[in-house]
Design an enzyme around this catalytic site. Structure first.
Site, PDB file in Angstrom:
ATOM      1  N   ASP A 254       0.810  -1.220   0.000  1.00  0.00           N
ATOM      2  CA  ASP A 254       0.000   0.000   0.000  1.00  0.00           C
ATOM      3  C   ASP A 254       0.843   1.268   0.000  1.00  0.00           C
ATOM      4  O   ASP A 254       0.475   2.269  -0.613  1.00  0.00           O
ATOM      5  CB  ASP A 254      -0.934   0.009   1.216  1.00  0.00           C
ATOM      6  CG  ASP A 254      -2.161  -0.852   0.989  1.00  0.00           C
ATOM      7  OD1 ASP A 254      -2.178  -1.591  -0.004  1.00  0.00           O
ATOM      8  OD2 ASP A 254      -3.096  -0.787   1.795  1.00  0.00           O
TER       9      ASP A 254
ATOM     10  N   GLU B  84      -6.702   4.167  -0.213  1.00  0.00           N
ATOM     11  CA  GLU B  84      -6.337   4.762   1.069  1.00  0.00           C
ATOM     12  C   GLU B  84      -5.937   6.221   0.891  1.00  0.00           C
ATOM     13  O   GLU B  84      -5.400   6.615  -0.143  1.00  0.00           O
ATOM     14  CB  GLU B  84      -5.186   3.982   1.707  1.00  0.00           C
ATOM     15  CG  GLU B  84      -5.598   2.604   2.167  1.00  0.00           C
ATOM     16  CD  GLU B  84      -4.477   1.860   2.870  1.00  0.00           C
ATOM     17  OE1 GLU B  84      -4.788   0.857   3.529  1.00  0.00           O
ATOM     18  OE2 GLU B  84      -3.316   2.270   2.749  1.00  0.00           O
TER      19      GLU B  84
ATOM     20  N   CYS C 278       1.525  -8.479   5.067  1.00  0.00           N
ATOM     21  CA  CYS C 278       1.107  -7.082   4.921  1.00  0.00           C
ATOM     22  C   CYS C 278      -0.326  -6.919   4.427  1.00  0.00           C
ATOM     23  O   CYS C 278      -0.816  -7.710   3.633  1.00  0.00           O
ATOM     24  CB  CYS C 278       2.055  -6.349   3.972  1.00  0.00           C
ATOM     25  SG  CYS C 278       3.739  -6.235   4.624  1.00  0.00           S
ATOM     26  N   ASP C 279      -0.969  -5.888   4.949  1.00  0.00           N
ATOM     27  CA  ASP C 279      -2.183  -5.293   4.399  1.00  0.00           C
ATOM     28  C   ASP C 279      -3.282  -6.296   4.060  1.00  0.00           C
ATOM     29  O   ASP C 279      -3.646  -7.091   4.894  1.00  0.00           O
ATOM     30  CB  ASP C 279      -1.803  -4.414   3.200  1.00  0.00           C
ATOM     31  CG  ASP C 279      -0.865  -3.281   3.623  1.00  0.00           C
ATOM     32  OD1 ASP C 279       0.181  -3.129   3.005  1.00  0.00           O
ATOM     33  OD2 ASP C 279      -1.183  -2.578   4.583  1.00  0.00           O
ATOM     34  N   LYS C 280      -3.784  -6.289   2.819  1.00  0.00           N
ATOM     35  CA  LYS C 280      -4.924  -7.132   2.450  1.00  0.00           C
ATOM     36  C   LYS C 280      -4.572  -8.602   2.351  1.00  0.00           C
ATOM     37  O   LYS C 280      -5.444  -9.449   2.233  1.00  0.00           O
ATOM     38  CB  LYS C 280      -5.515  -6.716   1.087  1.00  0.00           C
ATOM     39  CG  LYS C 280      -6.384  -5.515   1.110  1.00  0.00           C
ATOM     40  CD  LYS C 280      -5.624  -4.279   1.334  1.00  0.00           C
ATOM     41  CE  LYS C 280      -4.385  -4.269   0.491  1.00  0.00           C
ATOM     42  NZ  LYS C 280      -3.231  -3.626   1.136  1.00  0.00           N
TER      43      LYS C 280
ATOM     44  N   CYS D 183       5.329  -2.817   8.330  1.00  0.00           N
ATOM     45  CA  CYS D 183       5.679  -1.494   8.872  1.00  0.00           C
ATOM     46  C   CYS D 183       5.567  -1.472  10.394  1.00  0.00           C
ATOM     47  O   CYS D 183       4.660  -2.057  10.975  1.00  0.00           O
ATOM     48  CB  CYS D 183       4.804  -0.420   8.250  1.00  0.00           C
ATOM     49  SG  CYS D 183       5.067  -0.267   6.471  1.00  0.00           S
TER      50      CYS D 183
ATOM     51  N   SER E 275      -4.993   4.563   5.455  1.00  0.00           N
ATOM     52  CA  SER E 275      -3.903   3.667   5.823  1.00  0.00           C
ATOM     53  C   SER E 275      -3.883   3.518   7.338  1.00  0.00           C
ATOM     54  O   SER E 275      -4.296   4.412   8.072  1.00  0.00           O
ATOM     55  CB  SER E 275      -2.579   4.256   5.341  1.00  0.00           C
ATOM     56  OG  SER E 275      -1.494   3.623   5.974  1.00  0.00           O
TER      57      SER E 275
END
Length: 562
Positions: A78, A449, A119-121, A192, A475
């Site tokens: 992202d 985002e 990470c993320d999705k 992150c 985000s």
């Protein structure tokens, strides 16, 4: 075994022949077949090292008496996709990942699975796919990145990099300082370093019992993280070798209504990303659990907000939470308010209450006690009003206190790009409420985002005098008075599409209100003239996604029935 469908009997001679071509031998056909779903991709710092993690898992599965079959999913970073049309593909990638998991596991009738996301999705996409397949599944993520350190000794993460762009545009920092921040904020591999979406979701995997203790907080590229991989591999084979355990530990038996409740309890206690709301609603639907936005506010009333982690603060990161006692310590502490944690099974065999009962807070400056909580209610809130009839989400724990009850005048933008340009050219001033619309799941398409505009607002020193409202999303690195997931979205005729420059808007977080202060007869006149903004979509995939996707209050899932 489920895999007997492809490996037993004379009629499966061709199947075994192909499997021999992949390296299997006679003795392998009596062993459980274990899928190893790896999300390795070079361009994401949380994923480039995952081939080594996959190798560790596969070797351990072999040693324990199983046969591993590794396969990959896609991934979108992202942060790298942010601020341009690449972000349109971010949320839709969740659906592709879920479909990939379902496709590989069901096409080859594998008995169980280890998922290696980060990470993320990618985390929710894998969970959604695993729920469809419904075999025993363990999640073991790549782990969080360590915080960066600047020359003055201060620690930073990704959110400060985005905010530094705004600070540079406002001439608050030099180009040399901007470059130092760029080079030092992401010092190693891992998701992150703050409580962004990736770490939020990996933490919730732990809370739901589908991952081992430590999954959300043990840093990447450490011996401790590698030990989780060994444990996960051994455990999944032990389950797959036992018919009774294989039935007992199916994914849907672990991730049930009580587990989803626990996920939101931890989300509230730790102030997770607003994206967790979107993803957990989608996960609940895959699990066939009746859960909606109003349930979230009910949970929040009873949960203390115990941690503030970057971006909510600038000096606490996931490695600090790990050192202070981890997710289990948070769960045990919040449960002292009166059995808030529901007792559920975990993939490792003990109940969730057995797992957390001896966990202690080691550093009460990092993980607060109930008595010294940041708030006696949770770190996320769902707002309602004529501007969000089906709800909107705000990360209360990352808001300045003075912004929790705020009335401002609207400055309206019909895209994120327009908003970035408007904020950069100082069209937004103290006392404004920025509206960014036509960025929802259908209108974006893909619900991009809004980290770039929110970071500009913070970097320009407007974080305690300007709010932002969008039908898009934020985000996990976002902080400030940022309200997202407004439903219905503009593209489906939501009131956010009727807002005009200069309109007054009221935000009252404590009362859960998001109200456009315009008389209904005036709104009706605007509604009669309203025409949806038509975006030119070149991508065939995004066109299909726009036609099939539901709004954020329904988890932005793809419709399968009409």
């Amino acid at each position: 075994m489920r895999s007997d469908t492809i490996k037993k009997g004379y009629s499966r001679t061709p199947h075994r022949s192909l499997l021999r071509g992949a390296g299997l031998k006679d003795e392998d056909f009596d062993k459980p077949f274990i899928g190893v779903a790896n999300s390795y991709i070079d361009i994401i710092p949380g994923h480039y090292f995952l081939p080594e993690y996959g190798r560790i898992v596969k070797e351990e599965i072999y040693k324990a008496g199983g046969v591993p079959f590794e396969f990959n999913t896609i991934g979108v970073d992202d942060g790298i996709a942010m601020g341009h049309d690449g972000m349109l593909y971010s949320l839709p990638s969740r659906e592709l990942i879920a479909d990939c998991i379902e496709t590989v596991m069901n096409a080859h009738k594998l008995d169980a699975m280890v998922c290696i996301p980060n990470c993320d999705k990618i985390v929710p996409g894998m969970i959604m796919g695993a729920l469809r397949v419904n075999v025993p599944t363990i999640f073991v993520s790549g782990g969080p990145m360590l915080a960066g350190t600047l020359s003055d000794g201060s620690r930073i993460g990704l959110s400060q990099v985005f905010e530094a762009v705004g600070a540079y545009e406002a001439k608050k920092i030099s180009q040399d300082k901007l470059y130092e921040i760029e080079c030092k904020a992401c010092p190693s591999g891992g998701s992150c370093s703050g409580m962004f979406t990736a770490n939020s979701m990996n933490t919730l995997c732990e809370a739901m019992g589908i991952a081992l203790s430590g999954n959300g907080t043990i840093p990447a590229l450490t011996k401790e993280r590698e030990e989780l991989l060994h444990q996960a591999a051994r455990r999944i084979v032990a389950i797959a070798l036992d018919e009774a355990k294989s039935k007992k530990f199916k994914m849907r038996n672990i991730l049930n209504a009580k587990a989803i409740h626990n996920a939101f309890v931890v989300d509230m206690a730790m102030g997770g990303s607003t994206n967790t709301v979107l993803h957990m609603l989608a996960i609940a639907k895959e699990a066939e659990v009746d859960f909606n936005l109003r349930n979230i506010n009910e949970i929040a009333k009873n949960v203390s907000h115990l941690t503030k982690i970057a971006p909510a603060v600038t000096n606490v990161f996931m490695e600090d939470i790990n050192r202070a006692g981890g997710v289990s310590a948070v769960m045990n502490e919040v449960n002292k308010r009166g059995n808030i944690i529901q007792d559920t099974p975990t993939i490792t065999g003990e109940s969730i209450l057995e797992r957390i009962q001896n966990a202690k807070i080691i550093d009460t400056q990092i993980i607060h006690t109930n008595e010294n909580a940041y708030s006696q209610t949770g770190g996320l809130k769902i707002l309602y009003g004529n501007l969000a009839q089906e709800g909107a989400v705000v990360k209360v724990g990352a808001m300045a206190e003075n912004m929790k009850n705020f009335t401002g005048t609207a400055v309206v933008f019909d895209s994120q790009e327009e908003a970035i340009q408007g904020i950069s050219t100082k069209k937004v001033q103290a006392g404004n409420i920025v509206i960014i619309r036509y960025e929802g799941p259908k209108g974006g398409p893909g619900m991009p985002e809004m980290l770039s505009p929110t970071s500009l607002i913070m970097g320009m020193g407007l974080g305690e005098s300007v709010a932002l409202i969008t039908d898009g999303r934020f985000s996990g690195a976002t902080r400030g008075a940022c309200i997202g997931h407004v439903s219905p979205e503009a593209a489906e005729g939501g009131v956010i599409g009727l807002v005009e420059n200069g309109d007054s808007i009221k935000i009252d977080v404590n009362e859960g209100i998001l109200e456009l202060l315009v008389q209904e007869d005036i709104l009706e006149k605007r509604r009669q003239k309203w025409q949806p903004k038509q975006k030119q979509i070149q991508s065939k995939w995004l066109k299909r996604y726009s036609l099939l996707v539901s709004n954020a209050s329904n988890g932005a899932i793809l419709k399968t029935e009409f």
